[in-house]
Design a protein around this motif. Structure first.
Motif, short mmCIF file in Angstrom:
data_model
loop_
_atom_site.label_atom_id
_atom_site.label_comp_id
_atom_site.label_asym_id
_atom_site.label_seq_id
_atom_site.Cartn_x
_atom_site.Cartn_y
_atom_site.Cartn_z
N UNK A 116 48.61 37.57 57.94
CA UNK A 116 49.80 37.07 58.65
C UNK A 116 50.89 36.58 57.71
N UNK A 117 50.49 36.14 56.51
CA UNK A 117 51.47 35.53 55.63
C UNK A 117 52.09 36.47 54.62
N UNK A 118 51.35 37.54 54.25
CA UNK A 118 51.85 38.36 53.15
C UNK A 118 51.89 39.85 53.48
N UNK A 473 41.02 38.98 45.68
CA UNK A 473 41.18 40.05 44.69
C UNK A 473 42.05 41.18 45.23
N UNK A 474 41.88 41.51 46.49
CA UNK A 474 42.72 42.54 47.09
C UNK A 474 44.17 42.05 47.17
N UNK A 475 44.35 40.78 47.59
CA UNK A 475 45.70 40.21 47.68
C UNK A 475 46.41 40.26 46.33
N UNK A 481 49.53 37.58 43.56
CA UNK A 481 48.59 36.83 42.71
C UNK A 481 48.78 35.32 42.82
N UNK A 482 49.99 34.84 42.74
CA UNK A 482 50.21 33.39 42.68
C UNK A 482 49.73 32.68 43.93
#
Length: 866
Positions: A116-118, A473-475, A481-482
């Motif tokens: 939902x966020x990214x 890891x997928x994100x 990454x941050x």
């Protein structure tokens, strides 16, 4: 010997504390945590058997892509590449996550934040949609928040407990035993069970209302009318009050009793007890929630508690019992497609607030697809990638065949799971090995809003990893990454807790900001705590609606959409049984948990059994408009005529044609999206195969397509019940000849055909068949695989499937905690054990989880008038 590790049971929403201690042999002893306020040391048989589920048999141990084992980096890279390609070409709404109440809160938080966020779409839903989403709608409409207003301690302080749509004795055994104890301590307490079946929960009921299936709402709408007549409500006391009372006005005693097909005196008794007592609680679960009008049923219950003032006080309130260990935690982090994290909603202010906290401009703007519509969208090709985490939707969702077809045609199916082979994972192009219970580290929230720690006490099996780590890891590979750079679940929990208090100031019910600054050591040592946890301390029940008032919801009682007719004359009810859990991936591998009920059962009233020509212990084909299955008949006067019951647990891993949800239509509540799994119109047909049998094999065997089979949990051997119309000789002898095994036969009348197959002095296979279920002692047969019989007499006994040496056939298991069989209990009764207490003293049955006590009483009643 290592010190015991305190953790939380991974089964139902009671949230029992457990202690795990490693033995000198390297196994783990699992016992109840006497300090945990949910259970004070008591465990049900499933929880007590957790130590028997910790082996690596059947585990998914390594990442796989297209069925091939690969390194973690390769699996993650390939998954991220394929997800990104789908998002680039079709947009974020072409991707979906389907999560589970088995996930820890930290796992759930990461999944929701990523989706939902990214990624920027709200297509993340959960199997919790199938059990408690109607309850969520009910609470949110009434209170303005998903706030369960009850505690377990209330059971010890109330005057009246109503259990509706809940067989708590089997589905929530430890909480039920707490209720049993409370009733013993408070002789004046009344207990009412509202259920079409007479279940084990009725054992302590002062009143059982065996109502028409799905008619529950009328009892509470009529009760609202009755309460208003006894003591008129103050005008304007609640929002929606006039409309709710207007809907209830015509529901007098006669109309309500007729609609529910109940005796008027019984309905009157319920209403009088509720009206006259000072404190009352209503406990409800799947029988209410799993309905095409489930949300309205929940509000009908809440309405009477608001109207009577029996809410927000000790011993009072509408109490939704959640089905999974972390269904509540999933709700907290936004695991449902129609909510945002931390109990926020899809309104402009909450969307902007979440964007500020997460530092993202990609927050989903609208609700996503709920479970049933999500898989329908996959089937239509609108969703092209789905990531399924810790759940088995091919078994648990309605219209299972359509779910299978959807996954078979989906371009990218990712599965994170503990078990390698499930009905769902067969369609996965990517499989991620997840941590199992005992390896996980994080938090869960139980039915009474209590947050508890699940702690690791075992090393990870193979290359299994935490769900949160896989998602992060997928994100990172997708470019975020941050925002996903945590090193430990403590980091995630701290962020989750901080978000709960972010720009809150009492505007949202869920607030655990008081835990946001825990150190790693404090997180590791966290004691069970009920939210909210804020600097201001405990907050009483209030309305979180904009005007600060509670809301009554007008409810017009509706019957289920499933209607019996000439072609499908019976209504099928589904549910849980005592010793199994969900799709059996854990409990189905424990021998003693398979002893009480070892295959799908059709509970049917004797009148219906006679009408349709089926007999007790026989086999029956059950068919709906969508599919069919095979079950074993159990005649029971506890079942209403015209209605049948089948457990929902069996999957294609444990039975051929044992999958209940292949029969169930995908009809849902329009407000909650929860499917109406409780009522399905079916017909039944007697199936009289030419033989029924039992087979044991040292190694896996293949059945021919004409044989029905049901897997039995057994240590060291593969064990099945089976049946077919074609003679078994050709199949068995072809199977054995291909391996060069030496055969020993026993033949007789009535399709008796027993076979032992030997190779190099070891038993390889044992097969027993007859026209009825063969009378054999499975323990003795299994022992023949461990130690081959040495004498002709011992082999002869084994060929007959009889107990040898000191082994004694105890009969069908009644008490799974201590493996006490029906034959042993019957003998004890004959020897003078004339009460449950005496049976417990002699055999220990009924002395641990108490779930077998109703059955013990039934066995006693066959001999004595108790």
């Amino acid at each position: 010997m290592k010190c015991a590790v305190r953790s939380t049971c991974p089964y139902c929403g009671v949230g029992c504390g457990v202690e795990a201690e490693q033995t000198a042999a390297g196994t783990f002893d699992i016992r109840g945590d006497k300090q945990h306020p949910a259970n004070f040391g008591r465990l049900c048989v499933k929880g007590a058997a957790l130590g028997e589920t910790l082996g690596q048999e059947g585990r998914l141990l390594y990442p796989e892509v297209n069925g091939e084992r690969v390194e973690w980096s390769a699996a993650l890279d390939e998954t991220a590449r394929r997800l990104n390609a789908i998002i680039e070409e079709f947009g974020p709404k072409a991707v979906a996550f389907y999560a589970s109440g088995q996930l820890l809160t930290e796992d759930y938080y990461v999944a929701n934040k990523l989706m939902k966020g990214f990624i920027g779409a709200a297509n993340i839903d959960t199997n919790s949609r199938l059990c408690m989403s109607s309850a969520v709608v009910g609470y949110k409409r009434a209170f303005g928040a998903d706030y369960v207003p009850c505690r377990y301690e209330d059971l010890e302080q109330t005057d009246l407990v109503i259990l509706t749509g809940s067989n708590a004795a089997w589905a929530h055994p430890v909480l039920y035993q707490r209720l049993v104890h409370a009733k013993q301590q408070r002789p004046g307490m009344k207990i009412v069970v509202i259920d079409p079946r007479r279940t084990a929960t009725c054992d302590i009921a002062d009143l059982h209302l065996a109502l028409r299936p799905g008619s529950d709402a009328a009892l509470f709408v009529g009760l609202l009318n009755y309460l208003h007549q006894q003591q008129p409500l103050i005008a304007g006391q609640f929002d929606g009050q006039s409309a709710a009372l207007g809907c209830a006005e015509s529901w007098d005693l006669a109309k309500t009793a007729d609609f529910c097909q109940l005796n008027q005196d019984d309905v009157q008794t319920l209403w009088q007890w509720f009206s006259q007592c000072d404190r009352a609680m209503t406990l409800y679960t799947m029988g209410i929630n799993q309905s095409s009008s489930g949300s309205d049923k929940c509000n009908a219950i809440i309405n009477v508690h608001l109207a009577s003032g029996k809410i927000g006080r000790e011993g009072c309130g509408p109490f939704s019992l959640t089905g999974q260990p972390n269904a509540m935690g999933g709700r907290e982090v936004g695991g449902l497609a129609n909510q945002l994290a931390s109990h926020m909603n899809f309104d402009a202010a909450d969307i902007a607030r979440l964007g500020r906290f997460w530092g993202s401009e990609r927050i989903a703007q609208t609700p996503g697809l709920m479970a049933v519509e999500l898989f329908a969208a996959i089937g239509r090709g609108e969703v092209k990638a789905v990531w399924i985490m810790g759940t088995n939707p091919v078994v648990s969702l309605p219209d299972a065949s359509r779910v299978e077809q959807a996954l078979a045609n989906c371009p990218l199916v990712i599965v994170s799971d503990v078990v390698r082979e499930t009905d769902t994972s067969r369609y996965a192009s990517v499989r991620f090995p997840a941590l199992a219970w005992g390896e996980k580290n994080g938090t869960v929230t139980n039915s009474e809003r209590r947050i508890s720690r699940q702690r690791a006490f075992m090393s990870a099996a193979g290359e299994a990893r935490a769900d949160w780590w896989i998602l992060a890891q997928i994100a990172q590979r997708l470019g975020y990454r941050d925002a996903f750079n945590w090193q430990h679940p403590h980091d995630i929990f701290s962020e989750h807790a901080a978000l709960s208090g972010f720009e809150n100031n009492g505007s949202r019910a869920f607030d655990i900001s008081g835990l946001a600054n825990l150190s790693r050591e404090q997180y590791d040592a966290l004691e069970p705590v009920r939210w909210p946890v804020t600097a201001q301390g405990h907050q009483p029940l209030k309305s979180w609606r904009p005007n600060g008032k509670f809301q009554m919801v007008p409810v017009e009682p509706e019957l289920p959409q499933a209607v019996a007719d000439a072609h499908y004359p019976l209504i099928l009810n589904s549910g849980r049984i005592r010793d199994q859990w969900h799709t059996m991936t854990r409990t189905g591998r424990v021998p003693r948990l398979m002893q009480h009920i070892n295959m799908p059962l059709l509970d049917i009233h004797p009148l219906d059994a006679k009408r349709y020509g089926v007999t007790n212990d026989g086999l029956v084909r059950v068919v709906s408009r969508l599919g069919g299955m095979v079950a074993r008949v159990q005649e029971s006067e506890n079942q209403l005529p015209g209605n049948v019951f089948i457990p929902m647990h069996w999957s294609q891993q444990f039975a051929r044609k044992g999958q209940l949800n292949s029969l169930v239509a995908s009809v849902c509540c329009p407000h909650s999206g929860q499917p109406e799994s409780k009522q399905t119109a079916v017909r039944i047909q007697r199936w009289q195969p030419s033989w029924r049998g039992e087979i044991f094999a040292r190694n896996q065997i293949a059945f021919t397509d004409d044989i029905q089979w049901w897997r039995q949990a057994s240590v060291g051997v593969h064990h099945f019940l089976c049946a077919a119309d074609t003679p078994p000789e050709s199949w068995i002898e072809t199977l054995c000849a291909a391996r060069g095994w030496q055969l020993q036969y026993a033949r007789g009348n009535s399709a008796l055909y027993n076979v032992l197959a030997w190779h190099a002095g070891e038993l390889q296979l044992a097969f027993y068949s007859a026209t009825t279920w063969p009378d054999i002692y499975a323990t003795s047969v299994v022992s023949g695989f461990e130690t081959a019989p040495q004498t002709a007499q011992e082999r002869h006994l084994l060929l007959g499937g009889k107990a040898a040496g000191t082994l004694v056939d105890a009969g069908r298991t009644v008490c799974s905690c201590f493996s006490v069989g029906e034959k042993s209990i019957t003998l004890a009764i004959a020897s003078g054990c004339h009460s449950v207490t005496l049976l417990g003293e002699k055999l220990r049955c009924g002395t641990q989880c108490g779930s077998c006590v109703p059955e013990l009483k039934t066995l006693l009643a066959k001999t004595f008038d108790i």
